[in-house]
Design a protein around this motif. Structure first.
Motif, PDB file in Angstrom:
ATOM      1  N   MET A 113       3.528   4.441   0.786  1.00 21.36           N
ATOM      2  CA  MET A 113       2.490   3.335   1.549  1.00 21.36           C
ATOM      3  C   MET A 113       1.640   2.130   0.224  1.00 21.36           C
ATOM      4  N   ARG A 153       1.698   2.261  -2.659  1.00 14.93           N
ATOM      5  CA  ARG A 153       2.682   1.588  -4.122  1.00 14.93           C
ATOM      6  C   ARG A 153       3.418   0.143  -2.982  1.00 14.93           C
ATOM      7  N   ILE A 154       3.784   0.519  -2.169  1.00 13.77           N
ATOM      8  CA  ILE A 154       4.614  -0.372  -1.827  1.00 13.77           C
ATOM      9  C   ILE A 154       2.851  -2.320  -1.636  1.00 13.77           C
ATOM     10  N   ILE A 158       2.423  -3.751  -4.822  1.00  9.64           N
ATOM     11  CA  ILE A 158       2.951  -5.108  -5.094  1.00  9.64           C
ATOM     12  C   ILE A 158       3.402  -5.650  -4.388  1.00  9.64           C
ATOM     13  N   GLU A 159       2.564  -5.363  -2.820  1.00 11.67           N
ATOM     14  CA  GLU A 159       3.051  -7.067  -2.223  1.00 11.67           C
ATOM     15  C   GLU A 159       1.354  -7.357  -2.803  1.00 11.67           C
TER      16      GLU A 159
END
Lengths: 252, 413
Positions: B1, B3-4, B7-8
């Motif tokens: 989570m 990591r995402i 990225i976002e």
């Protein structure tokens, strides 16, 4: 191990009033399976249905031994399913690595494994040097490879590729065939294409559909055997393909 | 989570908005710094107004633009074949947008805190106002996200901006403009705005991409109903602010025989208020008996006696306090003649009050007051009379003032 990875039973699919796939009953065995047919035959619709992106209008689909009846079934199957759509959408400002990581998250690949499987998928499609390049800066062929990378991520057991070799140069197509052979060691690959030579090179079995109905199913060798003097085409396989399209529709 | 989320965070279009939006909120905030710099509730309201009005319009537009990325990239199939339900995908995207959208509010709050904490009585920014600001930001982000998800057209971003402009500016229902110390946020109004914010988040989730091949409209309809219900609740919940419970005056200072008392939050203005009162007492000492207590509206005077309540005005200065004091004082002198008083009888009394008000204000200023500040009931002849009076010796002026007061107190003239 079951003999079929994909089964459709009396599958009918379409948009609006017009059915595109008509009452299709099909078993796709493990290995690499080709899907051939003219434009508008229903290949993309069939793949989208198998990818669980659209629900069947009627009939049943069984993917990886699970009958897909509802969203829960679909999500469970998607854990093991990779799909490259014909029109591959991506977030242009993400780097290749970020995009594949995002797809891994969408696929619920465990965080602990993400870095490894993402790197593995990127290396498999030979995009290691572009891992930090933004998706919007990739060439058409590279984008296609990025699409393939997200489809083969992790422990995928069923890979659905819709026109995967569009935009690839001859060398990349050869590399792609090697990749498919490698992936087929662990996953069933269903490949939709216009290019008969791709099918001949990598597929164990194939289906030709026309107007949403199957007109041939068998191995590339069996397709070659259909080749006749009058059929059009430069190779035996192409002549077999045109012969299959023009003979009476086969019951499968 | 994580990591995402990272990225976002890296790829969010809000990354480009957050600095200009924060700067814009600071510019708006500091444009009238002297009006809030020493009163916590006033600073609190200015913070949320600065961070949620103009910046929030841009925030809503960017939220819509951000939500549209799935349309722009034709990436709906990514979600349609996702193992995760659509709401999880949207919630990650939305939470990053919300995180960024709250930064201008946080920056404005921090900047105002640093300014106010040295100058005001001990305290801090009021949580209730901060919650109103957060609710406003969440509302516009949720609204923008919903519009961007629902509409693939390029007009979605300006439409979301306009949709936010309406509640923020046209009807001003999300945040107040002023934070007078005698007012507090109404709990019902706050609850309604928090509910609306939650409903807008639900709307964004409902209109976000779905990973189900069987499209269901139940979620969308429910979210629309939730928004409608919360808007209705917001309308019936009444004004955002309500008068605070009266408290015993504590921040007081004595001038002559009068106690000048302000709300504790206004304590930093006590010296100005006392000076203004001293000024008015000096002008009126031989004309009227000055009240024993001059207190901000809503305060309860400890020692009883005659009390003059002064309306609390955000950003009050020495001049404005003095004007309010004169205004209230002249009204207090007016006798209450009841509803039976005719207009013909009342008019001379009103005229006398208006003349007395202008005379006192002008005497305090040391020159004739500008006409725009006169009472509406002051006629041209009355204004000329005041001008002539100001030219008379002090004793004559006071005599004139006593006459006006006599007229004001005469019910059956």
């Amino acid at each position: 191990m079951p003999t079929t990875a994909v089964r459709t039973i009396n599958l009918t699919q379409g948009y609006g009033e017009t059915p595109i796939i008509k009452n299709l009953t099909l078993d796709i065995p493990h290995g690499v399976f080709g899907l051939l047919g003219p434009n508008g035959a229903g290949k993309t619709t069939l793949l989208r249905t198998l990818a669980t992106a659209i629900a069947p209008r009627s009939g049943e689909i069984v993917l990886l031994d699970r009958t897909v009846k509802n969203d829960r079934d679909a999500r469970e199957v998607r854990r093991h399913l990779g799909y490259l759509p014909q029109e591959f959408g991506y977030h242009p400002n993400f780097t290749v690595h970020e995009f594949i990581s995002y797809c891994a998250w969408l696929r619920r690949i465990p965080s602990a494994l993400t870095r490894e499987v993402v790197t593995e998928a990127i290396m498999a499609v030979d995009l290691g040097a572009q891992a930090k390049t933004k998706m919007k800066n990739l060439s058409g062929g590279m984008l296609r490879r990025a699409g393939i990378a997200q489809a083969i991520l992790g422990g995928t057991r069923l890979v659905l590729l819709d026109e995967p070799t569009v935009g690839l140069d001859p060398e990349q197509r050869l590399a792609f065939r090697d990749l498919i052979r490698k992936v087929s060691g662990r996953a069933t690959v269903v490949l939709s294409t216009h290019l008969v030579e791709d099918v001949a090179a990598v597929c164990d079995n194939l289906l030709i559909i026309a107007d949403g109905e199957p007109v041939f199913t068998g191995s590339p060798r069996e397709l070659r055997d259909l080749s006749s003097e009058g059929a059009r085409g430069d190779t035996e396989l192409e002549r077999g393909y045109t012969a299959a399209l023009h003979r009476d529709k086969a019951g499968i | 989570m994580t990591r995402i989320l990272l990225i976002e965070i890296r790829r969010s279009p809000f990354l480009w908005l957050v600095v200009p939006a924060s700067l814009l909120s600071l510019v708006i905030l500091f444009r009238e710094v002297e009006s809030w710099q020493n009163v916590w509730p006033e600073a609190s309201v200015r913070v949320i107004a600065a961070a949620t009005q103009l910046p929030a319009v841009a925030i809503a537009a960017v939220a819509a633009w951000s939500a549209q990325r799935i349309h722009r990239a034709s990436a709906s199939q990514l979600v349609q074949t996702s193992t995760r339900p659509g709401w999880q995908i949207t919630i990650v995207h939305l939470s990053v947008s919300l995180g960024y959208a709250l930064i201008p509010l946080a920056v404005a709050a921090l900047a105002s805190y640093l300014i106010v904490h040295d100058k005001a009585a001990p305290g801090g920014l009021w949580l209730s106002y901060m919650l109103l600001g957060i609710a406003a930001v969440v509302t516009v982000v949720g609204l923008g996200h919903s519009i961007g998800s629902a509409i693939s057209n390029r007009l979605a971003a300006p439409l979301a901006g306009f949709a936010s402009f309406f509640p923020l500016f046209i009807v001003s229902i999300l945040v107040p403009f002023f934070g007078e110390a005698n007012k507090a946020v109404s709990p019902a109004a706050l609850a309604a705005r928090l509910l609306l914010a939650g409903a807008c988040v639900a709307l964004a989730l409902a209109f976000g991409p779905v990973s189900s091949p069987r499209r269901s409209y139940g979620g969308r309809i429910s979210a629309c109903v939730a928004v409608a219900v919360s808007v209705l609740f917001l309308l019936v919940a009444g004004p955002i602010q309500q008068p605070r419970q009266p408290v015993l005056a504590s921040a007081c200072q004595r001038v002559a025989a009068t106690d000048v008392c302000l709300w504790p939050e206004n304590a930093a203005r006590l010296t100005e208020a006392t000076n203004a009162t001293k000024n008015v007492i000096g002008l009126t000492q031989r004309v009227i008996r000055f009240p024993q207590v001059v207190a901000d509206e809503g305060l309860v005077a400890e020692n009883g006696g005659s009390v003059l309540q002064i309306p609390v005005v955000a950003g009050a200065t020495y001049e404005s306090y003095r004007s309010l004091l004169i205004f209230q004082l002249t009204w207090q002198i007016m006798a209450d003649c009841g509803p039976s008083e005719t207009e013909a009888h009342g008019r001379p009394r009103m005229q006398a009050r208006a003349k007395l008000d202008t005379w006192l204000s002008s005497a305090a200023l040391g020159r004739m007051q500008d006409q725009e500040w006169d009472s509406v009931s002051l006629t041209e002849a009355g204004r000329n009379e005041v001008r002539q009076t100001l030219g008379l010796p002090q004793a004559a002026q006071e005599e004139w003032a006593r006459k006006q007061i006599a007229v004001m107190g005469r019910c059956n003239a």
